[in-house]
Scaffold this motif. Structure first.
Motif, PDB file in Angstrom:
ATOM      1  N   VAL A 128      -9.280 -13.059 -27.081  1.00  0.00           N
ATOM      2  CA  VAL A 128      -9.698 -13.175 -25.683  1.00  0.00           C
ATOM      3  C   VAL A 128     -10.913 -14.082 -25.562  1.00  0.00           C
ATOM      4  CG1 VAL A 128     -10.650 -11.882 -23.722  1.00  0.00           C
ATOM      5  CG2 VAL A 128      -8.607 -11.054 -24.892  1.00  0.00           C
ATOM      6  N   ILE A 129     -11.825 -13.998 -26.497  1.00  0.00           N
ATOM      7  CA  ILE A 129     -12.977 -14.906 -26.463  1.00  0.00           C
ATOM      8  C   ILE A 129     -12.501 -16.350 -26.573  1.00  0.00           C
ATOM      9  CG2 ILE A 129     -15.050 -15.641 -27.718  1.00  0.00           C
ATOM     10  CD1 ILE A 129     -15.457 -12.615 -28.390  1.00  0.00           C
ATOM     11  N   GLN A 130     -11.559 -16.606 -27.464  1.00  0.00           N
ATOM     12  CA  GLN A 130     -11.010 -17.956 -27.598  1.00  0.00           C
ATOM     13  C   GLN A 130     -10.299 -18.384 -26.312  1.00  0.00           C
ATOM     14  OE1 GLN A 130      -8.183 -18.450 -30.786  1.00  0.00           O
ATOM     15  NE2 GLN A 130      -8.236 -20.664 -30.634  1.00  0.00           N
ATOM     16  N   LEU A 131      -9.571 -17.475 -25.677  1.00  0.00           N
ATOM     17  CA  LEU A 131      -8.900 -17.775 -24.409  1.00  0.00           C
ATOM     18  C   LEU A 131      -9.917 -18.180 -23.347  1.00  0.00           C
ATOM     19  CD1 LEU A 131      -6.202 -17.608 -22.717  1.00  0.00           C
ATOM     20  CD2 LEU A 131      -6.974 -15.317 -22.104  1.00  0.00           C
ATOM     21  N   HIS A 132     -11.007 -17.410 -23.221  1.00  0.00           N
ATOM     22  CA  HIS A 132     -12.039 -17.750 -22.236  1.00  0.00           C
ATOM     23  C   HIS A 132     -12.626 -19.132 -22.515  1.00  0.00           C
ATOM     24  CE1 HIS A 132     -11.595 -13.849 -20.618  1.00  0.00           C
ATOM     25  NE2 HIS A 132     -12.599 -13.227 -21.200  1.00  0.00           N
ATOM     26  N   ARG A 133     -12.838 -19.423 -23.776  1.00  0.00           N
ATOM     27  CA  ARG A 133     -13.400 -20.740 -24.124  1.00  0.00           C
ATOM     28  C   ARG A 133     -12.409 -21.863 -23.837  1.00  0.00           C
ATOM     29  NH1 ARG A 133     -16.191 -18.603 -29.661  1.00  0.00           N
ATOM     30  NH2 ARG A 133     -18.062 -17.731 -28.693  1.00  0.00           N
ATOM     31  N   LEU A 134     -11.111 -21.610 -24.082  1.00  0.00           N
ATOM     32  CA  LEU A 134     -10.082 -22.607 -23.739  1.00  0.00           C
ATOM     33  C   LEU A 134     -10.110 -22.948 -22.255  1.00  0.00           C
ATOM     34  CD1 LEU A 134      -6.855 -21.531 -25.679  1.00  0.00           C
ATOM     35  CD2 LEU A 134      -7.979 -23.764 -25.781  1.00  0.00           C
ATOM     36  N   CYS A 135     -10.403 -21.949 -21.445  1.00  0.00           N
ATOM     37  CA  CYS A 135     -10.463 -22.151 -19.994  1.00  0.00           C
ATOM     38  C   CYS A 135     -11.736 -22.866 -19.566  1.00  0.00           C
ATOM     39  CB  CYS A 135     -10.352 -20.811 -19.276  1.00  0.00           C
ATOM     40  SG  CYS A 135      -8.738 -20.027 -19.455  1.00  0.00           S
ATOM     41  N   LYS A 149     -18.975   3.758 -28.644  1.00  0.00           N
ATOM     42  CA  LYS A 149     -17.773   4.424 -28.176  1.00  0.00           C
ATOM     43  C   LYS A 149     -17.313   5.375 -29.267  1.00  0.00           C
ATOM     44  CE  LYS A 149     -13.690   2.281 -27.772  1.00  0.00           C
ATOM     45  NZ  LYS A 149     -12.590   1.456 -27.261  1.00  0.00           N
ATOM     46  N   GLU A 150     -17.343   6.648 -28.931  1.00  0.00           N
ATOM     47  CA  GLU A 150     -16.908   7.690 -29.858  1.00  0.00           C
ATOM     48  C   GLU A 150     -17.596   7.579 -31.220  1.00  0.00           C
ATOM     49  OE1 GLU A 150     -12.628   8.069 -29.784  1.00  0.00           O
ATOM     50  OE2 GLU A 150     -12.640   8.402 -27.630  1.00  0.00           O
ATOM     51  N   GLY A 151     -18.910   7.305 -31.162  1.00  0.00           N
ATOM     52  CA  GLY A 151     -19.712   7.272 -32.371  1.00  0.00           C
ATOM     53  C   GLY A 151     -19.696   5.963 -33.133  1.00  0.00           C
ATOM     54  N   ILE A 152     -18.967   4.977 -32.646  1.00  0.00           N
ATOM     55  CA  ILE A 152     -18.904   3.666 -33.310  1.00  0.00           C
ATOM     56  C   ILE A 152     -19.562   2.629 -32.401  1.00  0.00           C
ATOM     57  CG2 ILE A 152     -17.379   1.865 -34.226  1.00  0.00           C
ATOM     58  CD1 ILE A 152     -15.312   4.126 -34.722  1.00  0.00           C
ATOM     59  N   TRP A 153     -20.436   1.820 -32.992  1.00  0.00           N
ATOM     60  CA  TRP A 153     -21.124   0.773 -32.235  1.00  0.00           C
ATOM     61  C   TRP A 153     -20.342  -0.531 -32.288  1.00  0.00           C
ATOM     62  CZ3 TRP A 153     -25.108   1.405 -29.020  1.00  0.00           C
ATOM     63  CH2 TRP A 153     -25.805   2.607 -29.095  1.00  0.00           C
ATOM     64  N   TYR A 154     -20.284  -1.221 -31.146  1.00  0.00           N
ATOM     65  CA  TYR A 154     -19.553  -2.482 -31.030  1.00  0.00           C
ATOM     66  C   TYR A 154     -20.475  -3.588 -30.543  1.00  0.00           C
ATOM     67  CZ  TYR A 154     -15.349   0.339 -31.436  1.00  0.00           C
ATOM     68  OH  TYR A 154     -14.377   1.192 -31.887  1.00  0.00           O
ATOM     69  N   ASP A 155     -20.285  -4.780 -31.103  1.00  0.00           N
ATOM     70  CA  ASP A 155     -20.954  -5.976 -30.613  1.00  0.00           C
ATOM     71  C   ASP A 155     -20.204  -6.450 -29.375  1.00  0.00           C
ATOM     72  OD1 ASP A 155     -22.374  -5.699 -32.983  1.00  0.00           O
ATOM     73  OD2 ASP A 155     -21.406  -7.412 -33.963  1.00  0.00           O
ATOM     74  N   VAL A 156     -20.948  -7.040 -28.427  1.00  0.00           N
ATOM     75  CA  VAL A 156     -20.356  -7.517 -27.180  1.00  0.00           C
ATOM     76  C   VAL A 156     -20.762  -8.969 -26.963  1.00  0.00           C
ATOM     77  CG1 VAL A 156     -20.227  -7.201 -24.669  1.00  0.00           C
ATOM     78  CG2 VAL A 156     -20.370  -5.198 -26.177  1.00  0.00           C
ATOM     79  N   THR A 157     -19.788  -9.816 -26.628  1.00  0.00           N
ATOM     80  CA  THR A 157     -20.026 -11.224 -26.325  1.00  0.00           C
ATOM     81  C   THR A 157     -19.963 -11.406 -24.812  1.00  0.00           C
ATOM     82  OG1 THR A 157     -19.084 -11.927 -28.437  1.00  0.00           O
ATOM     83  CG2 THR A 157     -19.190 -13.588 -26.685  1.00  0.00           C
ATOM     84  N   TYR A 158     -20.959 -12.077 -24.252  1.00  0.00           N
ATOM     85  CA  TYR A 158     -21.031 -12.335 -22.816  1.00  0.00           C
ATOM     86  C   TYR A 158     -20.711 -13.805 -22.563  1.00  0.00           C
ATOM     87  CZ  TYR A 158     -23.017  -7.750 -22.271  1.00  0.00           C
ATOM     88  OH  TYR A 158     -23.186  -6.390 -22.274  1.00  0.00           O
ATOM     89  N   LEU A 159     -19.823 -14.028 -21.592  1.00  0.00           N
ATOM     90  CA  LEU A 159     -19.379 -15.385 -21.261  1.00  0.00           C
ATOM     91  C   LEU A 159     -19.523 -15.622 -19.767  1.00  0.00           C
ATOM     92  CD1 LEU A 159     -16.865 -14.098 -23.373  1.00  0.00           C
ATOM     93  CD2 LEU A 159     -16.869 -16.547 -23.706  1.00  0.00           C
ATOM     94  N   ARG A 160     -19.551 -16.907 -19.384  1.00  0.00           N
ATOM     95  CA  ARG A 160     -19.730 -17.261 -17.966  1.00  0.00           C
ATOM     96  C   ARG A 160     -18.972 -18.545 -17.649  1.00  0.00           C
ATOM     97  NH1 ARG A 160     -25.646 -18.961 -16.306  1.00  0.00           N
ATOM     98  NH2 ARG A 160     -25.093 -20.657 -17.708  1.00  0.00           N
ATOM     99  N   MET A 161     -18.446 -18.569 -16.415  1.00  0.00           N
ATOM    100  CA  MET A 161     -17.913 -19.793 -15.824  1.00  0.00           C
ATOM    101  C   MET A 161     -18.665 -20.000 -14.520  1.00  0.00           C
ATOM    102  SD  MET A 161     -15.785 -22.372 -15.784  1.00  0.00           S
ATOM    103  CE  MET A 161     -14.400 -22.019 -16.854  1.00  0.00           C
ATOM    104  N   THR A 162     -19.326 -21.143 -14.405  1.00  0.00           N
ATOM    105  CA  THR A 162     -20.039 -21.443 -13.160  1.00  0.00           C
ATOM    106  C   THR A 162     -19.124 -22.217 -12.212  1.00  0.00           C
ATOM    107  OG1 THR A 162     -20.893 -23.555 -13.947  1.00  0.00           O
ATOM    108  CG2 THR A 162     -22.259 -21.571 -14.367  1.00  0.00           C
ATOM    109  N   ARG A 163     -19.432 -22.150 -10.938  1.00  0.00           N
ATOM    110  CA  ARG A 163     -18.662 -22.884  -9.932  1.00  0.00           C
ATOM    111  C   ARG A 163     -18.711 -24.383 -10.229  1.00  0.00           C
ATOM    112  NH1 ARG A 163     -19.023 -25.457  -4.981  1.00  0.00           N
ATOM    113  NH2 ARG A 163     -17.317 -24.928  -3.573  1.00  0.00           N
TER     114      ARG A 163
END
Length: 188
Positions: A128-135, A149-163
């Motif tokens: 999905v990150i690659q899909l967002h970058r393709l766009c 989540k349920e005792g497991i920590w996850y890394d999160v990637t934040y993305l943006r598309m500007t007008r």
């Protein structure tokens, strides 16, 4: 494949509940919910009454396939959040994913004239990150061990598309345009 969007109806809630509790879907979401029909009916009522959000059912060849939404519609800075998932595995395709995402940018940034659309993705969801970058999205940051989540920590990637960026690149992108119908006053 023909992809359309429409308002979410009470008759859709069983599918949405099944999709939203599917471990393959929730694997990439912040929660693993235990949903009930009564709770889904309350959720539908709440989103219908909330002018800050819009949800659509995704149909592929007229078959219910998933959900897409925008949040932050009342944000005075013009910044939106968005998310979607395809619950029906057999109806997933790269073409559909690209068309949904780029059509959403058209709707949010060109039609609604918002400033930017943001997304947050579990970093392990590389596709999905690659899909967002393709766009054309830019990666803003990656937050390490950001969601537990349920005792497991996850890394999160934040993305943006500007007008500004979307309007400069959209004519270089090939995708099937999907219309986002107004669902702000639909109560079926």
């Amino acid at each position: 494949m023909g992809v359309t969007l429409r308002e979410i109806r009470e008759t859709d809630l069983e599918n949405i509940m099944r999709w939203r509790m599917d471990p393959e879907i929730t694997r990439y979401m912040n929660t693993n919910p235990k949903l009930t029909t009564e709770g889904q009916i309350r959720w539908l009522s709440s989103i219908r009454e909330n002018p800050d959000v819009r949800y659509w059912l995704i149909l592929v060849e007229e078959q219910p396939a998933g959900v897409i939404n925008l949040t932050g519609l009342e944000n005075p800075e013009g910044n939106l959040g968005w998310a979607y998932y395809m619950g029906e595995k057999r109806l997933r395709s790269l073409g559909t994913a690209l068309s949904l995402e780029m059509s959403m940018y058209d709707h949010a940034l060109a039609e609604l004239n918002k400033n930017a659309v943001y997304s947050d993705v579990f970093t392990l969801n590389k596709g999905v990150i690659q899909l967002h970058r393709l766009c054309g999205c830019e990666t803003l940051e990656e937050k390490k061990q950001h969601v537990c989540k349920e005792g497991i920590w996850y890394d999160v990637t934040y993305l943006r598309m500007t007008r500004e960026h979307w309007l400069s690149v959209r004519d270089t992108r090939k995708y099937r345009k999907i219309s986002f119908p107004d669902v702000s006053h639909v109560f079926t």
